[in-house]
Write a protein that holds these residues in place. Structure first.
Motif, short mmCIF file in Angstrom:
data_model
loop_
_atom_site.label_atom_id
_atom_site.label_comp_id
_atom_site.label_asym_id
_atom_site.label_seq_id
_atom_site.Cartn_x
_atom_site.Cartn_y
_atom_site.Cartn_z
N SER A 70 0.87 -1.15 -0.11
CA SER A 70 0.14 -0.04 -0.01
C SER A 70 0.86 1.19 0.00
O SER A 70 0.47 2.31 -0.68
CB SER A 70 -0.68 0.05 1.13
N LYS A 71 2.02 1.38 0.66
CA LYS A 71 2.99 2.23 0.74
C LYS A 71 3.44 2.58 -0.62
O LYS A 71 3.47 3.71 -1.04
CB LYS A 71 3.89 1.98 1.66
N LEU A 72 3.70 1.58 -1.51
CA LEU A 72 4.47 1.79 -2.66
C LEU A 72 3.13 2.26 -3.74
O LEU A 72 3.70 3.11 -4.64
CB LEU A 72 4.94 0.37 -3.08
N SER A 73 2.16 1.54 -3.47
CA SER A 73 0.84 2.13 -4.28
C SER A 73 0.90 3.52 -4.15
O SER A 73 0.44 4.32 -5.16
CB SER A 73 -0.11 1.11 -4.28
N HIS A 74 0.44 4.01 -3.04
CA HIS A 74 0.35 5.27 -2.47
C HIS A 74 1.62 6.21 -3.24
O HIS A 74 1.36 7.60 -3.56
CB HIS A 74 0.49 5.49 -0.86
N GLU A 75 2.95 5.63 -2.86
CA GLU A 75 4.12 6.56 -3.21
C GLU A 75 4.26 6.75 -4.75
O GLU A 75 4.66 7.80 -5.24
CB GLU A 75 5.23 6.00 -2.61
N LEU A 76 3.67 5.50 -5.43
CA LEU A 76 3.98 5.70 -6.90
C LEU A 76 2.77 6.30 -7.60
O LEU A 76 2.81 6.65 -8.94
CB LEU A 76 3.96 4.29 -7.47
N ASN A 77 1.57 6.34 -7.06
CA ASN A 77 0.45 7.13 -7.70
C ASN A 77 0.71 8.62 -7.76
O ASN A 77 0.44 8.91 -9.13
CB ASN A 77 -0.81 7.22 -6.77
N THR A 78 1.52 9.36 -7.21
CA THR A 78 1.88 10.84 -7.52
C THR A 78 2.54 10.87 -8.64
O THR A 78 2.53 11.55 -9.68
CB THR A 78 2.38 11.45 -6.17
N PRO A 79 3.87 10.28 -8.94
CA PRO A 79 4.62 10.22 -10.23
C PRO A 79 3.90 9.83 -11.26
O PRO A 79 4.05 10.28 -12.12
CB PRO A 79 5.98 9.26 -9.70
N LEU A 80 2.97 8.58 -11.15
CA LEU A 80 2.35 8.28 -12.14
C LEU A 80 1.51 9.48 -12.64
O LEU A 80 1.21 9.51 -13.85
CB LEU A 80 1.55 6.96 -11.79
N ALA A 81 0.79 10.07 -11.79
CA ALA A 81 -0.29 11.19 -12.00
C ALA A 81 0.53 12.25 -12.81
O ALA A 81 0.12 12.79 -13.81
CB ALA A 81 -0.95 11.78 -10.87
N ILE A 82 1.78 12.41 -12.33
CA ILE A 82 2.60 13.60 -12.94
C ILE A 82 2.97 13.20 -14.47
O ILE A 82 3.07 13.94 -15.19
CB ILE A 82 3.71 13.83 -12.11
N VAL A 83 3.38 11.72 -14.62
CA VAL A 83 3.95 11.31 -15.93
C VAL A 83 2.57 11.53 -16.87
O VAL A 83 2.81 11.97 -18.00
CB VAL A 83 4.19 10.10 -15.85
N LYS A 84 1.39 11.08 -16.35
CA LYS A 84 0.24 10.95 -17.22
C LYS A 84 -0.12 12.21 -17.46
O LYS A 84 -0.68 12.81 -18.91
CB LYS A 84 -0.91 10.29 -16.40
N SER A 85 -0.17 13.20 -16.64
CA SER A 85 -0.58 14.66 -16.94
C SER A 85 0.44 15.54 -18.02
O SER A 85 0.11 16.04 -18.87
CB SER A 85 -0.65 15.46 -15.61
N SER A 86 1.75 15.09 -17.39
CA SER A 86 2.75 15.48 -18.46
C SER A 86 2.69 15.12 -20.08
O SER A 86 2.74 15.91 -21.22
CB SER A 86 4.15 15.19 -18.09
N LEU A 87 2.10 13.79 -20.34
CA LEU A 87 2.05 13.47 -21.46
C LEU A 87 0.64 14.20 -22.09
O LEU A 87 0.71 14.39 -23.29
CB LEU A 87 1.63 11.90 -21.44
N ASP A 88 -0.31 14.41 -21.20
CA ASP A 88 -1.55 14.77 -21.79
C ASP A 88 -1.19 16.40 -22.24
O ASP A 88 -1.56 16.89 -23.41
CB ASP A 88 -2.53 14.96 -20.76
N ASN A 89 -0.50 17.08 -21.46
CA ASN A 89 -0.06 18.53 -21.75
C ASN A 89 0.70 18.71 -23.14
O ASN A 89 0.71 19.35 -23.71
CB ASN A 89 0.69 19.04 -20.59
N LEU A 90 1.63 17.59 -23.10
CA LEU A 90 2.53 17.60 -24.26
C LEU A 90 1.80 17.34 -25.58
O LEU A 90 2.01 17.86 -26.47
CB LEU A 90 3.48 16.25 -23.93
N GLU A 91 0.73 16.28 -25.39
CA GLU A 91 -0.03 15.96 -26.47
C GLU A 91 -0.74 17.24 -27.14
O GLU A 91 -1.08 17.70 -28.12
CB GLU A 91 -1.04 14.79 -26.24
N HIS A 92 -1.40 17.96 -26.02
CA HIS A 92 -2.10 19.08 -26.15
C HIS A 92 -1.70 20.35 -27.02
O HIS A 92 -1.71 21.06 -27.88
CB HIS A 92 -2.75 19.90 -24.90
N ALA A 93 -0.18 20.42 -26.57
CA ALA A 93 0.92 21.53 -26.86
C ALA A 93 1.16 21.14 -28.47
O ALA A 93 1.24 22.21 -29.31
CB ALA A 93 2.18 21.54 -26.02
N LEU A 94 1.38 19.95 -28.64
CA LEU A 94 1.61 19.54 -30.12
C LEU A 94 0.40 19.60 -30.96
O LEU A 94 0.68 20.08 -32.29
CB LEU A 94 2.14 18.05 -30.09
#
Length: 674
Positions: A448-472
C-alpha cells in the motif's frame, strides 16, 4: 519422544548403581572364596607334611591293583552278578582284559573279563597250552613270587597249575570258575588272605596277538587302610572330609564327612538359591554326589595334585544353595609323589553372605531408583508444563494475518521473569515476536505504501503526457515520427498503474485468505455447485464434471475453494477453443481431496510450469498496446488457497499433449486448539 520419557530413561541410568554393586558383591564373593580356598589348601599342606613325616603307610610310587571291600561274600560261579556294583572301577589288563579285585575278612577275590571272539582252546595240562588262550597269575610275598597258569577248553571249574616252586605262605593250588560265550571268557577265583602278599601279577595271552606267553603285569596291591584312616582323623580339621588317595586316585584312607546341614547358617529358600546360582556363583563346577563313596577319584584337582601342584576347586553342594570346596595337595616323600590328600569342606556361609549383601544392595538401589525416578518425573512434569505454556503463548502470539495478537504486549509473555533457561527462552521469544511483528507490519503495509507513493509520480507523468499532446496539437499536431513513442509512453504508464493496483489487490487478498475461518463441509456439494454455474459460461465448449459417489467431508473454507475454482475455470476458459472441452474432477486422496480441472488448449511452456502460481506472472502479459494488461493474480490466489488448506497447486500438460491440467491437493485447515 517426550521430555518425560527422556528423563525416565535418564532415571533408568541409575540402574548402573545396582549393576556396579552386583559386580562388587561378585568380586567380594570371589575374594571370600579365594581366602577360604587358600586357608583350606594351607591346612591340607600341613596335614600332608604330617603324614609324610610320621611315616604313615603309603604306597610306593607307580601304579597298583586296588582291592575293593566286598560288602557281601562273593559266590565263585564264573558269573559277574556279585561284581556289578564294582564294575565301574574295573582296571584294564593288556589290550583285551578288565580286572576287579575285592576282599573280605577271609578271602581275596579276583574277577577277570577277557574279550576275545576267536578262541584257541587247550586244557591247563596240555603240552601246547602256552600256544592257546590262557592267563598267568603271580602272587608276590616279600621278594619272591609264584606264578600260576589258568586255561580251559570248556566252561566249568578249572585248577591253576603252579609254574614256580612252592613258596611259604602262598597256596599250592588255585581253584577257579571259567565261563565263556561268543564275546570272550571270564575267570572268577578266590585266594585265602595271607599276610605278606604285597603284589599281584596278571598276564592275558592271545595267540593272535603274539608276545611272551608267560609275561605278567606285576603291581602292588592297594586297599583301604583303617590305621591310616585313624591317623588321618587325628590330623584333619573338624567339619572336613579328608581323603588320602594313591597317585592313581584310589581311596586309601578317609575321615569325616562334609555335611552341609552342619555348616554355618540356615538353609536358604529356593529363591535365594536361584539368585545365588544365576547372579553370584562363579567358577563353580557341577556337583558329584557319588564322590563321597567312590573308591577312585580322578577329578581335575586330583589329577593336578598327582603331578605335584596343589589345586582348589569349588563345586555345587548336595543341598540347596550350598557349595563344596575341594583342596588337593600332593603327599611327597623322598622327592616322589606317594599320594594325594583331598580335603572337602561344605559351606553355606559364602552363599548366605553374598545373598544378604546382594539383597541389601538391591533393596537400597530400588529405593534410590524410586526416589530418583520420582524426582525426575516431577521435574519433567513441571518442565513440560512450563514449556507447554510457552508453546501455547507462542502459538497465540500471532494472528492469522501475521500480525501480533492484541493480547500480546511487552511484559505479558509468560515466564519472562523466570531466572533459569526457560526464562531466557521466554525473553528470547518476546524479543523475536517484537521483531517479527514489526517486520510483518512493514511487509503488510509495503504494497500500500508503494502504491501510494507511486500514484503521484504516475499522475505527474500522465498529466505531462496529456499536456505534451495538447501542446503538439496546438502547434499543428503530433509529428508522425513522434506518435509511436507517445503511444508507447501512454501504454507503459497504463501498465505501471495496473501493476501498482495489482500490488494493492494482492496484499488485500492475502489478508482475506489468511483471515478465512474454516468449517466442516461436504466438498462434493461445493464442487457440484461451482460446476453447475460453469455450464452456462462454457458456451459451445463441452464441460464434464466427475464427482465421487459418497460424500467427501472436509474441514476448510468453502468460499476460498470456490474462489480458487473460479480462477482456474476463468483461466482454462480463456485458453480453450470454441469447440474444445473442459473436465472438472474431484476424488479423495489419503488425508484429503484432489480437484483437477483440465482443458483443451496450447501446452504450457516447460520453463513456465514452475512459475505459473507466482504473483504477477501470466502467459498473457504481452497484450496489444492499448488493451487492458493482465495482472497475473488468478493462479497466485489459487496457490494461496491451496497452501491455506495445507496443500499444493500443480500444473502439467495432459498425457496426450492436447491440453493442460491444473490440480489442487487440499488436506484441510487446522482445527483450533482447545
Amino acid at each position: 519422544m517426550t521430555l518425560r520419557r527422556k528423563l525416565l530413561l535418564v532415571a533408568l541410568c541409575t540402574l548402573a548403581l545396582p549393576v556396579a554393586g552386583w559386580l562388587y558383591v561378585r568380586q567380594m564373593e570371589n575374594l571370600l572364596r579365594d581366602g577360604q580356598a587358600q586357608a583350606l589348601t594351607a591346612s591340607a599342606r600341613a596335614v600332608a607334611r604330617s603324614l609324610a613325616v610320621t611315616g604313615a603307610v603309603l604306597p610306593e610310587a607307580g601304579q597298583g591293583w586296588y582291592v575293593q571291600a566286598a560288602g557281601t561274600p562273593i559266590t565263585i560261579d564264573g558269573y559277574g552278578d556279585d561284581w556289578a556294583p564294582l564294575t565301574p572301577w574295573s582296571e584294564p589288563v593288556g589290550a583285551r582284559g578288565k580286572l576287579l579285585l575285592a576282599q573280605d575278612d577271609s578271602w581275596l577275590y579276583l574277577w577277570l573279563d577277557v574279550r576275545d571272539s576267536r578262541r584257541t582252546r587247550a586244557e591247563v595240562d596240555d603240552p601246547l597250552v602256552l600256544r592257546a588262550d590262557h592267563v598267568v597269575l603271580s602272587l608276590q610275598r616279600g621278594t619272591v613270587l609264584r606264578r600260576y597258569l589258568l586255561a580251559s577248553a570248556a566252561p566249568g571249574p578249572v585248577s591253576a597249575r603252579p609254574l614256580d616252586p612252592p613258596v611259604d605262605g602262598l597256596p599250592d593250588l588255585l581253584t577257579a570258575q571259567w565261563q565263556e560265550d561268543g564275546s570272550g571268557y571270564r575267570i572268577e577265583l578266590r585266594v585265602p588272605r595271607v599276610d605278606g602278599v604285597s603284589a599281584l601279577g596278571v598276564g592275558v595271552f592271545d595267540p593272535a596277538d603274539g608276545g611272551d606267553p608267560l609275561a605278567v603285569e606285576q603291581r602292588p596291591l592297594l586297599a583301604y587302610s583303617d590305621p591310616l584312616s585313624a591317623e588321618l582323623a587325628q590330623l584333619a580339621p573338624d567339619d572336613v572330609h579328608a581323603r588320602v588317595l594313591s597317585p592313581d586316585g584310589w581311596l586309601l584312607a578317609q575321615s569325616g564327612r562334609h555335611d552341609a546341614d552342619r555348616s554355618q547358617g540356615p538353609q536358604p529358600g529356593w529363591f535365594a538359591a536361584l539368585i545365588y546360582r544365576s547372579l553370584l556363583a562363579d567358577r563353580v563346577q557341577a556337583s558329584q554326589p557319588w564322590m563321597q563313596d567312590a573308591p577312585r577319584l580322578l577329578t581335575d584337582e586330583v589329577t593336578q595334585a598327582r603331578h605335584g601342584t596343589p589345586a582348589a576347586v569349588w563345586r555345587d553342594g548336595e543341598t540347596r544353595a550350598s557349595v563344596v570346596l575341594d583342596a588337593a595337595v600332593p603327599i611327597e616323600r623322598a622327592g616322589h609323589v606317594r599320594g594325594v590328600l583331598l580335603l572337602e569342606q561344605a559351606s553355606r556361609a559364602v552363599p548366605l553372605l553374598a545373598n544378604r549383601a546382594l539383597f541389601g544392595l538391591l533393596l537400597t538401589s530400588f529405593a534410590v531408583l524410586l526416589v530418583a525416578g520420582g524426582i525426575l518425573l516431577a521435574f519433567a512434569t513441571r518442565l513440560s508444563l512450563r514449556l507447554g505454556k510457552l508453546r501455547d503463548a507462542a502459538e497465540r502470539a500471532q494472528a492469522a494475518d501475521g500480525r501480533l495478537d492484541g493480547l500480546f504486549q511487552r511484559g505479558r509473555f509468560p515466564m519472562t521473569d523466570a531466572p533459569d533457561e526457560v526464562g531466557d527462552l521466554a525473553r528470547s521469544f518476546e524479543k523475536l515476536f517484537e521483531a517479527v511483528g514489526g517486520y510483518t507490519d512493514y511487509l503488510r503495509t509495503l504494497a500500500s505504501k508503494l502504491s501510494h507513493e507511486l500514484n503521484t509520480p504516475l499522475a505527474i507523468v500522465k498529466s505531462s503526457l496529456d499536456n505534451l499532446e495538447h501542446a503538439l496539437d496546438a502547434d499543428g499536431g503530433v509529428p508522425a515520427d513522434a506518435a509511436p513513442y507517445l503511444a508507447r509512453a501512454r501504454d507503459g504508464t497504463a501498465r505501471l498503474g495496473a501493476l501498482v493496483r495489482a500490488m494493492s489487490e494482492a496484499s488485500r487478498m492475502e489478508r482475506a485468505i489468511a483471515a478465512a475461518e474454516p468449517e466442516d463441509v461436504d466438498l462434493r456439494d461445493v464442487v457440484r455447485g461451482c460446476a453447475e454455474s460453469y455450464r452456462a459460461l462454457a458456451g459451445t465448449r463441452r464441460f464434464d464434471c466427475v464427482l465421487p459417489d459418497a460424500p467427501l467431508p472436509f474441514h476448510g473454507a468453502p468460499e476460498l475453494v470456490a474462489q480458487a475454482l473460479d480462477k482456474l475455470f476463468d483461466n482454462a476458459l480463456s485458453f480453450t477453443p470454441a469447440e474444445g472441452w473442459l473436465r472438472l474432477e474431484l476424488r479423495a486422496i489419503d488425508g484429503g481431496a484432489q480437484i483437477t480441472l483440465a482443458n483443451q488448449g496450447p501446452p504450457l511452456p516447460e520453463a513456465m510450469q514452475a512459475r505459473l502460481f507466482d504473483s504477477l506472472v501470466s502467459l498473457r502479459d504481452k497484450a496489444t498496446p492499448g488493451d487492458a494488461p493482465h495482472l497475473g493474480l488468478g493462479l497466485y490466489v489459487v496457490r494461496l488457497v491451496a497452501e491455506r488448506h495445507g496443500g499444493v497447486a500443480l500444473a502439467r500438460n495432459t498425457d496426450d499433449g492436447q491440453g493442460v491440467a491444473f490440480t489442487l491437493q487440499l488436506f484441510g485447515m487446522p482445527r483450533p486448539r482447545l
